[in-house]
Design an enzyme around this catalytic site. Structure first.
Site, mmCIF file in Angstrom:
data_model
loop_
_atom_site.group_PDB
_atom_site.id
_atom_site.type_symbol
_atom_site.label_atom_id
_atom_site.label_comp_id
_atom_site.label_asym_id
_atom_site.label_seq_id
_atom_site.Cartn_x
_atom_site.Cartn_y
_atom_site.Cartn_z
ATOM 1 N N ASP A 1 0.721 -1.210 -0.035
ATOM 2 C CA ASP A 1 -0.147 0.047 -0.195
ATOM 3 C C ASP A 1 0.875 1.212 -0.019
ATOM 4 O O ASP A 1 1.593 1.562 1.042
ATOM 5 C CB ASP A 1 -1.010 0.155 1.314
ATOM 6 C CG ASP A 1 -1.877 1.157 1.289
ATOM 7 O OD1 ASP A 1 -2.160 1.879 0.144
ATOM 8 O OD2 ASP A 1 -2.703 1.191 2.132
ATOM 9 N N ASP B 1 -2.463 6.385 -6.438
ATOM 10 C CA ASP B 1 -2.386 5.346 -5.368
ATOM 11 C C ASP B 1 -2.736 3.856 -5.844
ATOM 12 O O ASP B 1 -3.215 3.615 -6.699
ATOM 13 C CB ASP B 1 -3.820 5.502 -4.645
ATOM 14 C CG ASP B 1 -4.285 4.671 -3.359
ATOM 15 O OD1 ASP B 1 -3.181 4.435 -2.672
ATOM 16 O OD2 ASP B 1 -5.260 4.518 -3.176
#
Length: 458
Positions: free
Chosen positions: A140, A340
């Protein structure tokens, strides 16, 4: 119960253990090829959440509506994070299973949301400890602290692929005291205050916008890559882990923060990482360290006072079939833009999204339309791979361009319908992972730039 004894740490050894779930021989070979550390850096295999080669794949019957629900939770969490809005749900770690003053005060602390880690995140395998053990981990770019579930799991652990990490089994494990710099650094890494146990062990609190969270002990251990190892890696040893983490053991944080995996490895490997996010039928990678700068086109990282750990860039234009969208150039900068790894559907400023939807519908006028699907309102009959789609390019400041193929533009929501993989933004535009798939993307933090190159996955 007394404070957990030596809690073994996160395993960043993604390569030396046997596969945790059933994987074909071919998949196992691919994993071994990518998991190594050499003079050019660390190289790890990266898996699509629905790949049959994933060590912790999502259920094959998971409806796409569930993916969108989780994705929307991640967007909501980013919005709350940028607005610095606390979560309504506090968490606690009651190490003694009794109402002690320390536990009571910790339970009253509201948690700030991090980035939701749902079904859109890619996974790899990593290991830690002496001897080293391998674990399946979510990757992440929107999170800083790396953590994994640890036994004895004092409060709650979600189901994971493979056994929990056992701190007692590692001869190099150590807990981290409350007086250390690393304990103080947790507030910037997790956006929540650290706490202190009655045994003077630092307690971290990592929370996510969909009410998922991990609470446990800050720890350190030796992280290993093949025959190479690095001591004193700081991570969270989770004792209360609840929420949408799939069957992963935990999370690898790659954000711009001194507690992230990137920054802890940077003194040895350098301040850069790259990845190729694969489709469900291709092989991807995550690399930390040196890269070939000549193959990329670059866009500058943009500084933002909203959150200095996220990766902001500037979208400057979109073309459909060679024609620019009918919006002003200022429309693209009306909201901050984040890139992202864990968001599935790209979010655009409303006027830009509307113009893109209209331009694509016009260019595909002969293709039968389909009804809207959840948040996706530009849908067509058929599958993305069989559609004739116009060339769509996304341009960024500095001249970087993403030339999107059909797989980067559309997502198949069921066997008969495909939809444009874009939606209107809330408080920030987000370049999601559907648009990034199969591109090599490098985050050169030292030189404050992000690069794109086509054909990154095999």
């Amino acid at each position: 119960m007394a404070l957990l004894l030596p809690l073994l740490a996160l395993s960043l050894l993604f390569a030396v253990a046997t596969p945790i779930r059933d994987i074909t021989y071919a998949c196992s070979s691919e994993v071994k090829d990518f998991q190594h550390l050499n003079s050019s850096g660390l190289h790890l295999a990266l898996h699509h959440p629905q790949s049959p080669c994933s060590p912790a794949p999502l259920p094959t019957d998971l409806p796409f509506s569930a993916v969108l629900t989780h994705d929307d939770a991640r967007i909501g969490s980013l919005a709350a994070r940028l607005a610095k809005t606390p979560s309504a749900r506090p968490t606690s770690l009651d190490e003694n299973r009794a109402a002690t003053p320390a536990a009571d005060s910790l339970a009253s602390v509201p948690l700030n949301p991090g980035t939701s880690v749902g079904v859109g995140n890619y996974v790899t395998r990593l290991g830690l400890g002496t001897p080293a053990t391998s674990y399946v981990m979510v990757v992440d770019t929107g999170s800083s602290l790396t953590w994994l579930q640890c036994s004895p799991c004092l409060v709650s652990c979600h189901r994971q692929a493979g056994p929990l990490f056992n701190p007692k089994a590692s001869s190099s494990y150590a807990s981290v005291s409350c007086s250390t710099t690393q304990c103080s650094d947790l507030s910037s890494a997790t956006l929540n205050p650290a706490a202190c146990s009655s045994s003077n062990v630092c307690i971290y609190q990592a929370s996510y916008g969909d009410s998922s969270f991990s609470v446990g002990y800050l720890s350190k251990d030796t992280v290993s890559f093949g025959s190479n190892s690095m001591p004193n890696f700081y991570y969270g040893c989770g004792q209360d882990n609840e929420g949408l983490f799939g069957r992963s053991a935990g999370l690898i944080g790659l954000a711009r923060n001194k507690m992230s995996l990137l920054y802890q490895l940077a003194p040895s490997l350098g301040y850069s990482f790259s990845y190729c996010l694969p489709t469900s039928s291709t092989s991807g990678y995550l690399s930390i360290g040196s890269y070939n700068p000549g193959q990329y086109s670059y866009t500058p990282m943009v500084s933002s006072s909203l959150d200095d750990s996220l990766y902001f860039i500037q979208l400057t234009g979109i073309t459909v079939a060679g024609k620019s969208l009918s919006v002003s150039s200022s429309a693209y900068s009306s909201l901050p833009t984040i890139i992202d790894s864990g968001t599935v559907i790209t979010r655009l400023p409303t006027s830009v999204y509307s113009a893109l939807s209209k331009a694509l519908a016009s260019a595909m006028k002969g293709t039968p339309r389909a009804s809207a699907f959840s948040i996706l309102d530009t849908c067509f009959q058929g599958q993305a791979s069989r559609l004739r789609v116009p060339a769509v390019n996304m341009a960024f400041a500095g001249g970087a361009v993403l030339k999107l193929a059909a797989r980067n533009l559309f997502v198949d929501v069921d066997s008969a319908t495909t939809c444009l993989a874009f939606a209107p933004a809330r408080s920030a535009a987000i370049i999601g992972n559907t648009q990034q798939q199969t591109f090599s993307v490098v985050y050169d933090v030292k030189n404050s730039k992000i690069g794109f190159a086509a054909g990154g996955c095999s």
